[in-house]
Design a protein around this motif. Structure first.
Motif, PDB file in Angstrom:
ATOM      1  N   GLU A  76       4.266  10.419  -0.780  1.00 49.40           N
ATOM      2  CA  GLU A  76       4.567   9.008  -0.938  1.00 49.40           C
ATOM      3  C   GLU A  76       5.968   8.853  -1.533  1.00 49.40           C
ATOM      4  O   GLU A  76       6.438   9.721  -2.268  1.00 49.40           O
ATOM      5  N   TYR A 116      11.029   4.588   5.060  1.00 46.64           N
ATOM      6  CA  TYR A 116      10.566   5.836   4.453  1.00 46.64           C
ATOM      7  C   TYR A 116      11.679   6.882   4.411  1.00 46.64           C
ATOM      8  O   TYR A 116      11.929   7.509   3.373  1.00 46.64           O
ATOM      9  N   TRP A 170       0.792  -1.226   0.000  1.00 48.98           N
ATOM     10  CA  TRP A 170       0.000   0.000   0.000  1.00 48.98           C
ATOM     11  C   TRP A 170       0.828   1.282   0.000  1.00 48.98           C
ATOM     12  O   TRP A 170       0.263   2.372  -0.089  1.00 48.98           O
ATOM     13  N   THR A 221       0.983   5.868   8.431  1.00 45.08           N
ATOM     14  CA  THR A 221      -0.240   6.364   9.069  1.00 45.08           C
ATOM     15  C   THR A 221      -0.989   5.245   9.779  1.00 45.08           C
ATOM     16  O   THR A 221      -1.389   5.384  10.942  1.00 45.08           O
ATOM     17  N   LEU A 222      -1.181   4.124   9.103  1.00 37.42           N
ATOM     18  CA  LEU A 222      -1.918   2.995   9.689  1.00 37.42           C
ATOM     19  C   LEU A 222      -1.261   2.480  10.953  1.00 37.42           C
ATOM     20  O   LEU A 222      -1.925   2.218  11.965  1.00 37.42           O
ATOM     21  N   ARG A 274       4.607   3.450   1.486  1.00 35.81           N
ATOM     22  CA  ARG A 274       5.280   3.807   2.748  1.00 35.81           C
ATOM     23  C   ARG A 274       4.463   4.819   3.565  1.00 35.81           C
ATOM     24  O   ARG A 274       4.331   4.682   4.783  1.00 35.81           O
ATOM     25  N   LYS A 275       3.918   5.815   2.892  1.00 34.36           N
ATOM     26  CA  LYS A 275       3.178   6.862   3.609  1.00 34.36           C
ATOM     27  C   LYS A 275       1.927   6.290   4.275  1.00 34.36           C
ATOM     28  O   LYS A 275       1.672   6.540   5.464  1.00 34.36           O
ATOM     29  N   ARG A 276       1.128   5.536   3.529  1.00 30.71           N
ATOM     30  CA  ARG A 276      -0.090   4.978   4.099  1.00 30.71           C
ATOM     31  C   ARG A 276       0.230   3.998   5.234  1.00 30.71           C
ATOM     32  O   ARG A 276      -0.464   3.969   6.259  1.00 30.71           O
ATOM     33  N   ALA A 277       1.276   3.216   5.058  1.00 30.35           N
ATOM     34  CA  ALA A 277       1.664   2.262   6.110  1.00 30.35           C
ATOM     35  C   ALA A 277       2.081   2.992   7.373  1.00 30.35           C
ATOM     36  O   ALA A 277       1.779   2.559   8.492  1.00 30.35           O
ATOM     37  N   ALA A 318      -0.115  14.014   8.758  1.00 36.32           N
ATOM     38  CA  ALA A 318       0.232  13.006   7.754  1.00 36.32           C
ATOM     39  C   ALA A 318      -0.005  13.487   6.321  1.00 36.32           C
ATOM     40  O   ALA A 318       0.725  13.089   5.403  1.00 36.32           O
ATOM     41  N   ARG A 319      -1.014  14.326   6.120  1.00 39.07           N
ATOM     42  CA  ARG A 319      -1.344  14.752   4.752  1.00 39.07           C
ATOM     43  C   ARG A 319      -0.212  15.556   4.116  1.00 39.07           C
ATOM     44  O   ARG A 319      -0.168  15.707   2.877  1.00 39.07           O
TER      45      ARG A 319
END
Length: 454
Positions: free
Chosen positions: A198, A133, A83, A90-91, A85-88, A193-194
């Protein structure tokens, strides 16, 4: 479409506001990761008295937490590859924050243990993703320094938690819960986070070259607006199409050596560090120090942690990281042994301060060193697997320490911990590859382009 040439385009960027904002956001996540990781250690002495839990029960909860860390590391590698690096990031940050908040409402050692295992899974997962990241977003010449800067800021979470615990835990029979509430504040990462981008190198590894190019253009426009015209990047090198990396890939010769080496690095670091940090308050309390004093002494020792990360920032890009790790590991072993051989409060704080200072420097160096041993395809899997095995190893560490303490006494614990640090330093010295030459080569590749632009 041709490759976006992400690595070379990122490598020729000067340090800028973009890099500072990115590292500040990553450091925020690190802060609450470090703030939360020792929460159980700071509350355990109180729970021994309040709930009547034993040293063995402390060991079981601590051990199972490291099983959670292993699972978190492996899941993080999969999420980061699938998915992004950025989304991971955050999750995983939200995950550990949610379960730290759940720990506030624990009603017995079993429920607290379950919540801590889940929290630990998120903590470890977040660390793996953050390391990858930063490695992929920063120029090779400065990535080690910025990795250490993130730790300098993040590691302040450890003394902050210990000082908060020393002030709040003794107050009432319920105030220990505030320590876990504090750790849950990491959820506020969502507000920042926004602003992260990515990883273009991840997009490129997936064959999504248009998206990689789009992100790179955004970054380059930001940097150029601040720093002026950018140098031309070094020419791209054609790479084979991305193929999903299965776990068995780590058995290939080019990945097996680094994976085994990093497994030793993280196994010895995990047992060595958490042997001190997870057990010091409980063992000091068992040796006759009050709960208040044991937590306070440990809180004072952790003040050295940010200094260690700053020290790592000063040396990480100037010298060979391998030898910095060897030197730091040897110093930790000596100071940790002296810590365990004294019951003088001043010396406990002094040697504990030095242990925390050099250990956090060691961790920052290890975070920068580990991803450099793999290419983009193997970086997430290799880093996550070796880091996860390190954390899994400490499922046995607390049980060994409890057995040593119950069978041979307080000091035997510190002989064991010092031995793990010496083992790690020796293996690195004998088998660890150097990475400085490759970093210098990456920087040199951009130099002719920079001179041409000038």
């Amino acid at each position: 479409m041709h490759q976006a040439n992400a690595a070379n385009r990122l490598n020729r960027l000067p340090a800028s506001r973009f890099h500072k904002i990115t590292i500040a956001i990553v450091a925020f996540a690190y802060f609450f990761e470090f703030a939360d990781i020792n929460s159980f250690a700071t509350t355990a002495p109180k729970l021994v008295k309040l709930w009547g839990i034993t040293v063995d029960q402390v060991a079981y909860v601590t051990s199972l937490s490291f099983v959670g860390m292993f699972i978190g590391s492996m899941v993080a590698s999969w999420i980061a590859d699938r998915w992004g690096r950025k989304r991971a990031l955050t999750l995983t940050t939200v995950f550990f924050g949610v379960f730290s908040f759940a720990s506030v409402f624990s009603w017995d050692i079993v429920s607290l243990g379950v919540f801590r295992v889940l929290t630990s899974a998120g903590l470890s997962a977040m660390t793996v993703v953050a390391v990858i990241y930063v490695n992929e977003m920063y120029p090779a010449a400065i990535r080690g320094k910025y990795q250490a800067y993130a730790i300098v800021i993040g590691i302040c979470g450890t003394p902050a938690t210990n000082l908060i615990a020393s002030a709040t835990v003794p107050l009432t029979d319920w105030s220990w819960r505030l320590v876990y509430l504090w750790g849950a504040i990491g959820i506020l990462y969502l507000f920042f986070a926004r602003r992260l981008k990515e990883s273009p190198r991840w997009y490129e590894s997936k064959g999504r070259h248009q998206e990689a190019d789009a992100v790179l253009r955004e970054i380059e426009l930001q940097v150029a607006a601040e720093k002026g015209a950018l140098a031309e990047p070094a020419p791209s090198v054609e790479e084979p199409p991305y193929v999903k990396a299965p776990l068995r890939m780590l058995l290939q010769k080019k990945y097996l050596g680094p994976t085994l080496l990093l497994t030793v690095l993280w196994v010895t670091q995990t047992i060595g560090f958490f042997g001190y940090s997870s057990w010091a308050p409980t063992l000091l309390a068992k040796e006759g120090f009050s709960v208040e004093k044991s937590i306070f002494y440990v809180a004072l020792t952790t003040v050295g942690a940010p200094l260690g990360s700053y020290l790592a920032a000063l040396v990480t890009d100037r010298f060979e990281r391998k030898w910095c790790l060897v030197a730091f590991g040897a110093v930790i072993a000596v100071c940790g042994l002296l810590y365990g051989l004294t019951f003088n409060p001043v010396l406990i704080v002094v040697f504990g301060f030095l242990v925390n200072m050099f250990e956090r420097g060691y961790t920052a160096l290890g975070y920068a060193y580990s991803p450099e041993l793999f290419d983009t395809r193997g970086r997430s899997l290799g880093t996550g697997f070796s880091y996860g095995l390190g954390r899994l190893s400490n499922a046995a560490g607390p049980l060994i320490i409890a057995t040593l303490y119950n069978g041979s006494g307080y000091r035997s614990v510190f002989f064991f911990i010092a031995g793990t640090w010496i083992l790690g330093a020796a293996v690195l010295a004998l088998f660890g590859p150097g990475t400085r030459r490759a970093r210098l080569a990456s920087a040199t590749a951009a130099a002719p382009q920079e001179r041409a632009a000038a």
